[in-house]
Design a protein around this motif. Structure first.
Motif, mmCIF file in Angstrom:
data_model
loop_
_atom_site.group_PDB
_atom_site.id
_atom_site.type_symbol
_atom_site.label_atom_id
_atom_site.label_comp_id
_atom_site.label_asym_id
_atom_site.label_seq_id
_atom_site.Cartn_x
_atom_site.Cartn_y
_atom_site.Cartn_z
ATOM 1 N N UNK A 1 -48.621 76.119 48.939
ATOM 2 C CA UNK A 1 -48.056 74.994 48.198
ATOM 3 C C UNK A 1 -49.153 73.981 47.898
ATOM 4 N N UNK A 2 -49.426 73.832 46.608
ATOM 5 C CA UNK A 2 -50.412 72.839 46.169
ATOM 6 C C UNK A 2 -49.764 71.775 45.302
ATOM 7 N N UNK A 3 -48.501 71.992 44.952
ATOM 8 C CA UNK A 3 -47.769 71.030 44.124
ATOM 9 C C UNK A 3 -46.315 71.021 44.579
ATOM 10 N N UNK A 4 -45.561 70.036 44.074
ATOM 11 C CA UNK A 4 -44.152 69.918 44.446
ATOM 12 C C UNK A 4 -43.300 70.955 43.738
ATOM 13 N N UNK A 5 -43.796 71.493 42.604
ATOM 14 C CA UNK A 5 -43.048 72.487 41.837
ATOM 15 C C UNK A 5 -43.917 73.702 41.570
ATOM 16 N N UNK A 6 -43.249 74.814 41.331
ATOM 17 C CA UNK A 6 -43.962 76.022 40.919
ATOM 18 C C UNK A 6 -43.192 76.641 39.766
ATOM 19 N N UNK A 7 -43.920 77.159 38.798
ATOM 20 C CA UNK A 7 -43.316 77.843 37.666
ATOM 21 C C UNK A 7 -43.614 79.328 37.786
ATOM 22 N N UNK A 8 -42.566 80.136 37.687
ATOM 23 C CA UNK A 8 -42.693 81.582 37.832
ATOM 24 C C UNK A 8 -42.127 82.246 36.581
ATOM 25 N N UNK B 1 -38.341 73.576 42.777
ATOM 26 C CA UNK B 1 -38.763 72.377 43.501
ATOM 27 C C UNK B 1 -39.006 72.815 44.939
ATOM 28 N N UNK B 2 -40.278 72.863 45.331
ATOM 29 C CA UNK B 2 -40.643 73.368 46.658
ATOM 30 C C UNK B 2 -40.405 72.351 47.765
ATOM 31 N N UNK B 3 -40.177 71.085 47.409
ATOM 32 C CA UNK B 3 -39.950 70.058 48.427
ATOM 33 C C UNK B 3 -38.509 70.086 48.937
ATOM 34 N N UNK B 4 -37.654 70.872 48.294
ATOM 35 C CA UNK B 4 -36.236 70.921 48.665
ATOM 36 C C UNK B 4 -35.995 71.684 49.962
ATOM 37 N N UNK B 5 -36.994 72.446 50.401
ATOM 38 C CA UNK B 5 -36.835 73.254 51.604
ATOM 39 C C UNK B 5 -38.186 73.342 52.304
ATOM 40 N N UNK C 1 -48.753 84.407 43.359
ATOM 41 C CA UNK C 1 -49.061 83.122 42.741
ATOM 42 C C UNK C 1 -49.602 82.257 43.867
ATOM 43 N N UNK C 2 -50.821 81.747 43.725
ATOM 44 C CA UNK C 2 -51.485 80.989 44.802
ATOM 45 C C UNK C 2 -51.508 81.800 46.103
ATOM 46 N N UNK C 3 -51.792 83.091 45.984
ATOM 47 C CA UNK C 3 -51.886 84.010 47.119
ATOM 48 C C UNK C 3 -50.574 84.180 47.878
#
Length: 196
Positions: free
Chosen positions: A175-182, A161-165, A140-142
């Protein structure tokens, strides 16, 4: 006679239930004399709820078995005595029913640990709010490796929430956004990340 892990798992779950435990995972590895059956157990939901109540009770004495700062829900609640009693009963059933063909194997019983793996959809719901590591089948996003706080699990989609770490390596660039959905179907491996 071939090894049937489904039968062994069903037997483990039956024995675990009699001890107020749940089987988290079961794996069989090795060959010859180095064969090992590993069973990871935790207190069942009712027992874990009792632990949580005990930990949050006002005026309760400090419980030295609960590490400070660790969310109670991430703990399995399993003691050495639980593992020992389960291993004795389960080992007896394995031998009497001859569920593991061959003469020698080692039975190992333990807690899944603070950095436990997430297997079932219920695990993602239960551990919402915890830090997790996720490896995907398809990028996802390489990027196939993600870390973040599990904020939501709905419709078989894991939201982090990718900003947590602080992201590292390819994840930092991806990382292009603060969250990612998988999508859950794209999750190859997932596990908790211990935080203190």
């Amino acid at each position: 006679m071939a090894l049937n892990l489904d039968t062994i798992r069903a037997t483990a779950e039956r024995v675990a239930a009699s001890h107020h435990l749940d089987v988290v995972d079961l794996e069989f590895q090795g060959a010859g004399k180095a064969r090992a059956l590993r069973v990871f157990i935790e207190k069942n939901a009712e027992e874990r709820a009792g632990l949580a109540t005990k930990a949050t009770a006002e005026g309760a004495e400090e419980d030295v078995t609960l590490p400070k700062g660790v969310p109670v829900e991430t703990l399995s609640g399993v003691t050495h005595e639980d593992c020992s009693a389960f291993a004795q009963d389960f080992g007896t059933v394995l031998d009497v029913e001859n569920l593991i063909p061959g003469a020698e194997y080692t039975l190992e019983v333990s807690s899944p640990g603070l950095e436990r793996k997430l297997y079932r959809p219920e695990d993602y719901t239960r551990f919402t709010g915890c830090l997790v590591k996720v490896q995907t089948f398809a990028a996802i996003n390489n990027n196939r490796h993600w870390q973040g706080r599990l904020t939501k699990f709905e419709g078989n989609v894991v939201t982090l929430d990718l900003t947590a770490i602080k992201q590292k390596g390819k994840a930092k660039k991806a990382v292009t956004a603060a969250e990612i959905e998988i999508p859950l179907a794209n999750v190859e491996k997932a596990q908790l990340v211990a935080e203190f």
